[in-house]
Design a protein around this motif. Structure first.
Motif, PDB file in Angstrom:
ATOM      1  N   ASP A   1       0.856  -1.254   0.001  1.00 21.03           N
ATOM      2  CA  ASP A   1      -0.105   0.071   0.007  1.00 21.03           C
ATOM      3  C   ASP A   1       0.908   1.222  -0.092  1.00 21.03           C
ATOM      4  N   ARG A   2       2.051   1.312   0.697  1.00 21.16           N
ATOM      5  CA  ARG A   2       3.041   2.371   1.043  1.00 21.16           C
ATOM      6  C   ARG A   2       3.506   2.668  -0.395  1.00 21.16           C
ATOM      7  N   PHE A   3       4.070   1.720  -0.893  1.00 18.22           N
ATOM      8  CA  PHE A   3       4.756   1.879  -2.276  1.00 18.22           C
ATOM      9  C   PHE A   3       3.632   2.093  -3.621  1.00 18.22           C
ATOM     10  N   ASP A   4       2.436   1.631  -3.435  1.00 16.73           N
ATOM     11  CA  ASP A   4       1.458   1.927  -4.521  1.00 16.73           C
ATOM     12  C   ASP A   4       1.280   3.661  -4.225  1.00 16.73           C
ATOM     13  N   LYS A   5       1.063   4.045  -3.119  1.00 13.28           N
ATOM     14  CA  LYS A   5       0.930   5.539  -2.867  1.00 13.28           C
ATOM     15  C   LYS A   5       2.379   6.043  -3.319  1.00 13.28           C
ATOM     16  N   LEU A   6       3.420   5.738  -3.043  1.00 13.85           N
ATOM     17  CA  LEU A   6       4.679   6.437  -3.478  1.00 13.85           C
ATOM     18  C   LEU A   6       4.779   6.533  -5.127  1.00 13.85           C
TER      19      LEU A   6
ATOM     20  N   ILE B   1       4.653  10.044  -7.103  1.00 17.24           N
ATOM     21  CA  ILE B   1       5.894  10.258  -8.118  1.00 17.24           C
ATOM     22  C   ILE B   1       5.485  10.243  -9.466  1.00 17.24           C
ATOM     23  N   ASN B   2       4.214   9.973  -9.669  1.00 17.88           N
ATOM     24  CA  ASN B   2       3.727   9.855 -11.096  1.00 17.88           C
ATOM     25  C   ASN B   2       2.604  10.574 -11.509  1.00 17.88           C
ATOM     26  N   SER B   3       2.207  11.853 -10.922  1.00 15.31           N
ATOM     27  CA  SER B   3       1.193  12.705 -11.157  1.00 15.31           C
ATOM     28  C   SER B   3       1.082  13.283 -12.560  1.00 15.31           C
ATOM     29  N   TYR B   4       0.066  13.229 -13.180  1.00 17.28           N
ATOM     30  CA  TYR B   4      -0.031  13.873 -14.591  1.00 17.28           C
ATOM     31  C   TYR B   4      -1.125  14.871 -14.820  1.00 17.28           C
ATOM     32  N   THR B   5      -1.767  14.913 -13.840  1.00 11.55           N
ATOM     33  CA  THR B   5      -2.987  15.751 -13.651  1.00 11.55           C
ATOM     34  C   THR B   5      -3.071  16.626 -12.442  1.00 11.55           C
TER      35      THR B   5
ATOM     36  N   SER C   1      -8.396  10.633  -9.801  1.00 16.30           N
ATOM     37  CA  SER C   1      -9.408   9.671  -8.944  1.00 16.30           C
ATOM     38  C   SER C   1      -8.682   9.009  -7.818  1.00 16.30           C
ATOM     39  N   LYS C   2      -7.408   9.044  -8.024  1.00 15.85           N
ATOM     40  CA  LYS C   2      -6.413   8.479  -6.867  1.00 15.85           C
ATOM     41  C   LYS C   2      -5.974   9.611  -5.957  1.00 15.85           C
ATOM     42  N   PRO C   3      -6.090  10.063  -4.883  1.00 19.61           N
ATOM     43  CA  PRO C   3      -5.947  11.131  -4.196  1.00 19.61           C
ATOM     44  C   PRO C   3      -4.107  11.442  -4.024  1.00 19.61           C
ATOM     45  N   PHE C   4      -3.361  10.167  -4.123  1.00 18.14           N
ATOM     46  CA  PHE C   4      -2.005  10.384  -4.114  1.00 18.14           C
ATOM     47  C   PHE C   4      -1.381  10.698  -5.537  1.00 18.14           C
ATOM     48  N   GLN C   5      -2.265  10.673  -6.590  1.00 17.54           N
ATOM     49  CA  GLN C   5      -1.774  11.066  -7.615  1.00 17.54           C
ATOM     50  C   GLN C   5      -2.365  12.416  -7.983  1.00 17.54           C
ATOM     51  N   HIS C   6      -2.876  13.300  -7.404  1.00 16.00           N
ATOM     52  CA  HIS C   6      -2.823  14.548  -7.645  1.00 16.00           C
ATOM     53  C   HIS C   6      -1.635  15.281  -7.606  1.00 16.00           C
ATOM     54  N   ALA C   7      -1.558  16.618  -8.377  1.00 20.64           N
ATOM     55  CA  ALA C   7      -0.514  17.389  -8.495  1.00 20.64           C
ATOM     56  C   ALA C   7       0.157  17.592  -7.129  1.00 20.64           C
ATOM     57  N   LEU C   8       1.703  17.539  -7.014  1.00 22.71           N
ATOM     58  CA  LEU C   8       1.976  17.799  -5.872  1.00 22.71           C
ATOM     59  C   LEU C   8       2.132  19.461  -5.545  1.00 22.71           C
ATOM     60  N   THR C   9       1.677  19.837  -4.176  1.00 22.86           N
ATOM     61  CA  THR C   9       1.845  21.148  -4.028  1.00 22.86           C
ATOM     62  C   THR C   9       2.385  21.111  -2.545  1.00 22.86           C
ATOM     63  N   LEU C  10       2.906  22.213  -1.794  1.00 24.77           N
ATOM     64  CA  LEU C  10       3.204  22.362  -0.783  1.00 24.77           C
ATOM     65  C   LEU C  10       2.183  22.088   0.591  1.00 24.77           C
TER      66      LEU C  10
END
Length: 127
Positions: free
Chosen positions: A19-24, A28-32, A36-45
């Motif tokens: 689960d942790r590595f799925d979130k990692l 590290i692979n956000s593109y929008t 639909s996956k919260p950990f795949q949102h764009a990275l902000t502060l």
């Protein structure tokens, strides 16, 4: 699956690791901007994955090869990638007023970027 009883309780640590590595991977692979996956949102502060990535840096330091008591090269690479993403989003925000980072974009694979760009434009990918 452990919580649902589909896997034995002995699988709990493995399930948490996966689960942790799925979130990692997602972080590290956000593109929008939103996904639909919260950990795949764009990275902000202030994003969920920003704190998760900070926490993961400490967690990764606990993973080592028991036979050699050394950090595994792939774990070191994860630490470098996470640190770079965190520093980059901070620099973009602080020095350039850019509010978010699509973490899949800073990629060293120029050929992959070329074909990805062609696919996004609807091109056949021919040079």
């Amino acid at each position: 699956m452990v919580a649902l009883g589909a896997l034995p309780s002995e699988a709990k640590d493995t399930a948490l690791f996966i689960d942790r590595f799925d979130k990692l991977f997602n972080s590290i692979n956000s593109y929008t901007l939103k996904s639909s996956k919260p950990f795949q949102h764009a990275l902000t502060l202030t994003s969920t994955q920003h704190n998760f990535l900070l926490d993961s840096l400490g967690w990764l330091k606990t993973i080592h090869d028991n036979s050699r008591i050394k950090t595994l090269p792939c774990i070191e690479s994860w630490q470098v990638s996470i640190s770079a993403a965190l520093h980059l989003v901070e620099d973009l925000h602080t020095n350039h007023n850019i509010k978010f980072l699509l973490t899949s974009r800073p990629d060293q694979d120029c050929i992959g970027n070329l074909f990805q760009s062609n696919v996004e434009r609807g091109s056949s990918g021919q040079l």
